[in-house]
Design a protein around this motif. Structure first.
Motif, PDB file in Angstrom:
ATOM      1  N   UNK A  31       0.812  -1.210   0.000  1.00 23.16           N
ATOM      2  CA  UNK A  31       0.000   0.000   0.000  1.00 23.16           C
ATOM      3  C   UNK A  31       0.848   1.263   0.000  1.00 23.16           C
ATOM      4  N   UNK A  32       2.105   1.174   0.453  1.00 27.67           N
ATOM      5  CA  UNK A  32       2.970   2.343   0.488  1.00 27.67           C
ATOM      6  C   UNK A  32       3.397   2.720  -0.931  1.00 27.67           C
ATOM      7  N   UNK A  33       3.281   3.980  -1.295  1.00 28.53           N
ATOM      8  CA  UNK A  33       3.737   4.388  -2.618  1.00 28.53           C
ATOM      9  C   UNK A  33       5.264   4.425  -2.661  1.00 28.53           C
ATOM     10  N   UNK A  34       5.823   4.006  -3.760  1.00 31.90           N
ATOM     11  CA  UNK A  34       7.278   4.008  -3.901  1.00 31.90           C
ATOM     12  C   UNK A  34       7.689   5.217  -4.724  1.00 31.90           C
ATOM     13  N   UNK A  35       7.899   6.331  -4.043  1.00 29.71           N
ATOM     14  CA  UNK A  35       8.298   7.568  -4.697  1.00 29.71           C
ATOM     15  C   UNK A  35       9.709   7.890  -4.237  1.00 29.71           C
ATOM     16  N   UNK A  36      10.599   8.032  -5.176  1.00 30.29           N
ATOM     17  CA  UNK A  36      11.977   8.363  -4.860  1.00 30.29           C
ATOM     18  C   UNK A  36      12.277   9.757  -5.389  1.00 30.29           C
ATOM     19  N   UNK A  37      12.745  10.581  -4.513  1.00 26.78           N
ATOM     20  CA  UNK A  37      13.082  11.947  -4.848  1.00 26.78           C
ATOM     21  C   UNK A  37      14.511  12.014  -5.370  1.00 26.78           C
ATOM     22  N   UNK A  38      14.814  12.965  -6.231  1.00 23.37           N
ATOM     23  CA  UNK A  38      16.176  13.074  -6.769  1.00 23.37           C
ATOM     24  C   UNK A  38      17.139  13.814  -5.846  1.00 23.37           C
ATOM     25  N   UNK A  39      16.742  14.100  -4.611  1.00 24.17           N
ATOM     26  CA  UNK A  39      17.582  14.911  -3.724  1.00 24.17           C
ATOM     27  C   UNK A  39      18.945  14.281  -3.465  1.00 24.17           C
ATOM     28  N   UNK A  40      18.985  12.978  -3.228  1.00 23.75           N
ATOM     29  CA  UNK A  40      20.258  12.322  -2.946  1.00 23.75           C
ATOM     30  C   UNK A  40      21.151  12.309  -4.193  1.00 23.75           C
ATOM     31  N   UNK A  58      39.298  10.861  -8.885  1.00 25.65           N
ATOM     32  CA  UNK A  58      38.768   9.673  -8.215  1.00 25.65           C
ATOM     33  C   UNK A  58      37.442   9.959  -7.503  1.00 25.65           C
ATOM     34  N   UNK A  59      37.337  10.984  -6.646  1.00 32.34           N
ATOM     35  CA  UNK A  59      36.051  11.220  -5.989  1.00 32.34           C
ATOM     36  C   UNK A  59      34.900  11.547  -6.935  1.00 32.34           C
ATOM     37  N   UNK A  60      35.103  12.328  -8.011  1.00 32.79           N
ATOM     38  CA  UNK A  60      33.954  12.577  -8.886  1.00 32.79           C
ATOM     39  C   UNK A  60      33.396  11.304  -9.505  1.00 32.79           C
ATOM     40  N   UNK A  61      34.278  10.384  -9.884  1.00 28.18           N
ATOM     41  CA  UNK A  61      33.765   9.157 -10.484  1.00 28.18           C
ATOM     42  C   UNK A  61      32.980   8.344  -9.464  1.00 28.18           C
ATOM     43  N   UNK A  62      33.404   8.374  -8.195  1.00 28.29           N
ATOM     44  CA  UNK A  62      32.653   7.674  -7.153  1.00 28.29           C
ATOM     45  C   UNK A  62      31.293   8.323  -6.932  1.00 28.29           C
ATOM     46  N   UNK A  63      31.259   9.660  -6.938  1.00 29.84           N
ATOM     47  CA  UNK A  63      29.990  10.370  -6.770  1.00 29.84           C
ATOM     48  C   UNK A  63      29.067  10.118  -7.963  1.00 29.84           C
ATOM     49  N   UNK A  64      29.635  10.063  -9.159  1.00 27.18           N
ATOM     50  CA  UNK A  64      28.812   9.800 -10.342  1.00 27.18           C
ATOM     51  C   UNK A  64      28.265   8.375 -10.324  1.00 27.18           C
ATOM     52  N   UNK A  65      29.054   7.426  -9.835  1.00 24.90           N
ATOM     53  CA  UNK A  65      28.561   6.048  -9.713  1.00 24.90           C
ATOM     54  C   UNK A  65      27.400   5.984  -8.729  1.00 24.90           C
ATOM     55  N   UNK A  66      27.535   6.684  -7.607  1.00 25.18           N
ATOM     56  CA  UNK A  66      26.468   6.692  -6.610  1.00 25.18           C
ATOM     57  C   UNK A  66      25.219   7.378  -7.165  1.00 25.18           C
ATOM     58  N   UNK A  67      25.403   8.483  -7.886  1.00 27.21           N
ATOM     59  CA  UNK A  67      24.262   9.192  -8.475  1.00 27.21           C
ATOM     60  C   UNK A  67      23.577   8.326  -9.524  1.00 27.21           C
ATOM     61  N   UNK A  68      24.351   7.578 -10.272  1.00 25.33           N
ATOM     62  CA  UNK A  68      23.771   6.702 -11.297  1.00 25.33           C
ATOM     63  C   UNK A  68      22.972   5.570 -10.661  1.00 25.33           C
ATOM     64  N   UNK A  69      23.473   5.020  -9.553  1.00 24.36           N
ATOM     65  CA  UNK A  69      22.738   3.959  -8.862  1.00 24.36           C
ATOM     66  C   UNK A  69      21.426   4.482  -8.296  1.00 24.36           C
ATOM     67  N   UNK A  70      21.445   5.685  -7.771  1.00 25.92           N
ATOM     68  CA  UNK A  70      20.236   6.282  -7.206  1.00 25.92           C
ATOM     69  C   UNK A  70      19.276   6.682  -8.318  1.00 25.92           C
TER      70      UNK A  70
END
Length: 117
Positions: A31-40, A58-70
């Motif tokens: 019953x819970x709606x699955x809404x994911x916000x782009x904030x993260x 190195x850190x930008x590629x890690x941040x981009x990987x995390x953003x892509x997963x989200x």
């Protein structure tokens, strides 16, 4: 004989209560709606943009990987979500090629798309 009947009744009652509990829990979860916000994802993209300006790859590629997963979980207008996900992928490619300006441009475009949601 009464002990056997009481034991059997107790086990039957416990089994019936235990078998209905997961069903009720599953219905609550459905019953819970699955809404994911782009904030993260926005947070990771902005951190990647800051790291790109510092010229630390190195850190930008890690941040981009995390953003892509989200980004795979984000809900909203499907066209905008697809474009934003494609921009993140293109930013990763440009970052691997060493094109700092191109990666920054794609990150900025992705941020604009996510802010429009």
């Amino acid at each position: 004989m009464n002990i056997i009947k009481h034991t059997a009744l107790t086990f039957l009652l416990a089994f019936s209560l235990a078998s209905t509990s997961p069903i009720a829990y599953a219905q609550e979860e459905a019953a819970k709606p699955s809404v994911y916000s782009p904030n993260e994802a926005i947070m990771h993209l902005e951190a990647a943009r800051v790291e790109i300006v510092k010229n630390d790859f190195v850190p930008p590629s890690n941040h981009l990987k995390a953003a892509r997963a989200i980004a795979k979980k984000i809900t909203g207008d499907p066209d905008i979500v697809k474009q934003a996900n494609a921009c993140i992928i293109q930013a990763q490619i440009k970052l691997k090629e060493g094109d700092i300006e191109g990666a920054t441009e794609k990150i900025n475009k992705t941020l604009e798309l996510y802010n429009s949601l």
